[in-house]
Design a protein around this motif. Sequence first.
Motif, PDB file in Angstrom:
ATOM      1  N   GLN A 218      24.086  26.361  29.625  1.00  0.00           N
ATOM      2  CA  GLN A 218      25.056  26.054  28.575  1.00  0.00           C
ATOM      3  C   GLN A 218      25.008  27.125  27.496  1.00  0.00           C
ATOM      4  O   GLN A 218      24.071  27.187  26.697  1.00  0.00           O
ATOM      5  CB  GLN A 218      24.772  24.665  28.001  1.00  0.00           C
ATOM      6  N   LEU A 219      26.012  27.975  27.510  1.00  0.00           N
ATOM      7  CA  LEU A 219      26.069  29.119  26.595  1.00  0.00           C
ATOM      8  C   LEU A 219      27.286  28.983  25.676  1.00  0.00           C
ATOM      9  O   LEU A 219      28.201  28.219  25.971  1.00  0.00           O
ATOM     10  CB  LEU A 219      26.118  30.418  27.405  1.00  0.00           C
TER      11      LEU A 219
ATOM     12  N   ASP B  60      20.071  30.647  31.016  1.00  0.00           N
ATOM     13  CA  ASP B  60      20.451  29.331  30.515  1.00  0.00           C
ATOM     14  C   ASP B  60      21.830  28.984  31.095  1.00  0.00           C
ATOM     15  O   ASP B  60      22.604  29.893  31.417  1.00  0.00           O
ATOM     16  CB  ASP B  60      20.489  29.402  28.974  1.00  0.00           C
TER      17      ASP B  60
ATOM     18  N   GLU C  36      19.960  33.374  26.828  1.00  0.00           N
ATOM     19  CA  GLU C  36      19.676  32.050  26.236  1.00  0.00           C
ATOM     20  C   GLU C  36      20.169  32.047  24.799  1.00  0.00           C
ATOM     21  O   GLU C  36      19.842  32.951  24.031  1.00  0.00           O
ATOM     22  CB  GLU C  36      18.155  31.824  26.300  1.00  0.00           C
ATOM     23  N   ASP C  37      20.981  31.039  24.428  1.00  0.00           N
ATOM     24  CA  ASP C  37      21.541  31.011  23.074  1.00  0.00           C
ATOM     25  C   ASP C  37      20.634  30.313  22.064  1.00  0.00           C
ATOM     26  O   ASP C  37      20.779  30.511  20.864  1.00  0.00           O
ATOM     27  CB  ASP C  37      22.927  30.348  23.066  1.00  0.00           C
TER      28      ASP C  37
ATOM     29  N   LYS D 281      14.459  22.273  31.187  1.00  0.00           N
ATOM     30  CA  LYS D 281      13.957  22.363  29.822  1.00  0.00           C
ATOM     31  C   LYS D 281      13.762  20.961  29.257  1.00  0.00           C
ATOM     32  O   LYS D 281      14.596  20.104  29.538  1.00  0.00           O
ATOM     33  CB  LYS D 281      14.970  23.097  28.921  1.00  0.00           C
TER      34      LYS D 281
END
Length: 136
Positions: free
Chosen positions: A60-61, A58, A14-15, A112
């Motif tokens: 979208q990284l 996640d 997760e970014d 999320k």
Amino acid sequence: MSETIEPKKVMIIEDNEVNQKISDMIIKKLGHNTIQVFDGKGAIKTIRQEKPHLIILDIQLPENCSGIDICKEIKGDPELKHIPVIVVTALHGDEDKKQITAESGCDEYIAKPFLPNVFIDAISQFIEVNSVDWDE
Ligand code: MN
């Protein structure tokens, strides 16, 4: 007193710093250890090295790296495909959910922002967790 469970390794890919922190805090409260990874580039290598019991992923990284591709790689690898993957993403339409689940092969999907209980329920499908008293 909650009974003691055997700690497992949970990898969080997760970014977003805040989401990392929340996920990390909850997983530790549940009695497990975390491996925090903030981008997708070296993720597969780290998974091979660490052999986590569960992966929180996640979609979208950074650097155009997609969690979908990481999940496909995990699920296509005979040595890794048994590791459950929970996708956690801000893409949360019904179509997004169907498409991401079908395409990635993930074991579970949550949108999320999530409520702690939703996250805990998802995790407890795959590993035993300590019961948490949030009022402590
Ligand atoms: Mn992200």
